[in-house]
Design an enzyme around this catalytic site. Structure first.
Site, PDB file in Angstrom:
ATOM      1  CB  THR A   1      -7.355   3.414  -0.687  1.00 23.01           C
ATOM      2  OG1 THR A   1      -6.776   4.625  -1.117  1.00 23.01           O
ATOM      3  CG2 THR A   1      -6.994   2.309  -1.654  1.00 23.01           C
TER       4      THR A   1
ATOM      5  CB  SER B   1      -8.471  10.400   4.593  1.00 21.51           C
ATOM      6  OG  SER B   1      -7.146  10.266   4.134  1.00 21.51           O
TER       7      SER B   1
ATOM      8  CB  THR C   1      -3.520   5.345   4.322  1.00 20.37           C
ATOM      9  OG1 THR C   1      -3.333   5.694   2.945  1.00 20.37           O
ATOM     10  CG2 THR C   1      -4.055   3.943   4.436  1.00 20.37           C
ATOM     11  CG  ASP C   2      -3.609   9.859   1.292  1.00 19.29           C
ATOM     12  OD1 ASP C   2      -2.786   8.917   1.327  1.00 19.29           O
ATOM     13  OD2 ASP C   2      -4.188  10.213   0.256  1.00 19.29           O
TER      14      ASP C   2
END
Ligand code: ASP
Length: 330
Positions: A12, A54, A85-86
């Site tokens: 992101t 990700s 971040t995932d």
């Protein structure tokens, strides 16, 4: 000034709105224009080996990132990886096993909002990561997110929207960053030598139990995978009724030479299979491994590393229970 290598991989933080939703496409040089302060903190060089959401990260990418760090290790004092971040917690755990006891800090960060938005966590996360990567007392693989420093094997994404997206699971923060200063809570000089690995066996799968589930799925999993992680109930419960067949199918699975780890699906405080009969009967088989208070991200990536190191069951057990970057306490 310290020399820092920035490794941008997408997420992101580097995303823009496209026709079908956010896509990582802000090139690295533009991304760095949003954080000009970095020039006063370090000499930075940057590479961008991939630009992915990700969600699409795979173990081959972890190996590639580890390789980039290894090949640049002597030239730089620290490393900052920009990442979605995932699945950042998986990458941080995987890097903790691929690059062990690093005296130089390897920091992962990302953001819940793109760096080009007015209201974003991206700029502060990048700056704080660089501050941490330049700190003399920092070492090893960590996350820096929302002013908190989390050991690479202890992070978990627990919020999908808020800036405080990550939690340090069952372990204290290593440090916090306040007013651009690092306040260390835990500092450890590594006891073991700096060691890098370049093999993972990704034939690892997770089976989350639901009430009434039957264990015949283990026949299929045993044909296609080398290790299964069973997420049981509570502090340690796997059904032991005749009709659910867990005891029989687990024994058959292990007899094939496969690896089986039992963990809990409860988010905090880990397992202790010795408490209830529904756990203890499984604990009696010495081939079964118990994950105690490891995160699922750490269990999966540690198994991939262990299976990549050896086929020997005794050695696999020793490696699995060896504490690495604060991952396991029994
Ligand atoms: N889907 C994004 C990713 O993981 C989410 C993020 O970066 O926050 O790449």
């Amino acid at each position: 000034m310290k020399k820092i290598l920035l490794i941008a991989t997408g997420g992101t933080i580097a995303s823009r709105k496209a026709e079908n939703g956010l896509v990582p496409e802000i090139p690295m040089d533009q991304l760095l224009n949003y954080v000009p302060q970095i020039q006063n903190l370090c000499h930075m060089e940057a590479i961008q080996p991939v630009n992915l959401d990700s969600t699409n990260m795979q173990p081959t990418h972890w190996l590639m990132i580890a390789e980039k760090i290894r090949e640049n290790y002597e030239k730089f004092d620290g490393f900052v990886i920009l990442h979605g971040t995932d699945t950042m917690a998986y990458t941080a755990a995987a890097l903790s096993y691929l690059i062990q006891n690093s005296p130089k800090p390897i920091v992962l960060t990302g953001a819940q909002k793109p760096i080009d938005q007015d209201i974003t966590d991206a700029r502060s996360n990048v700056i704080q990561s660089v501050i941490y990567a330049c700190d003399d007392s920092a070492s090893n693989v960590n996350f820096v997110f929302n002013g908190e420093v989390i050991a690479g094997t202890r992070g978990r994404k627990i919020r999908t929207k808020s800036f405080n997206a990550f939690s340090s699971v069952d372990f204290p923060h290593l440090a916090v960053i306040r007013e651009n200063r690092v306040i260390h809570y835990i500092c450890r000089k590594e006891r073991d030598p700096f060691t890098c690995y370049d093999r993972l066996n990704d034939k690892v799968v997770v089976l989350k139990l639901i009430p009434g589930m039957k264990a015949d799925i283990l026949d299929y999993l045993g044909e296609h995978y080398d290790a299964v992680i069973i997420e049981g109930f509570g502090i340690g419960g796997i059904p032991n009724t005749q009709e659910q067949m867990f005891r029989q199918k687990i024994t058959e699975f292990l007899d094939r030479g496969k690896v089986l780890v039992i963990t809990t699906q409860v988010p905090l405080e880990g397992s202790d299979l010795s408490v209830y009969e529904v756990g203890r009967v499984f604990k009696e088989d010495e081939r079964i491994l118990e994950a105690y208070n490891m995160t699922l991200e750490a269990i999966t990536t540690k198994l991939m590393w262990v299976l990549g190191c050896t086929d020997d069951r005794k050695r696999q057990k020793e490696l699995f229970y060896k504490e690495i970057n604060f991952d396991i306490y029994r």
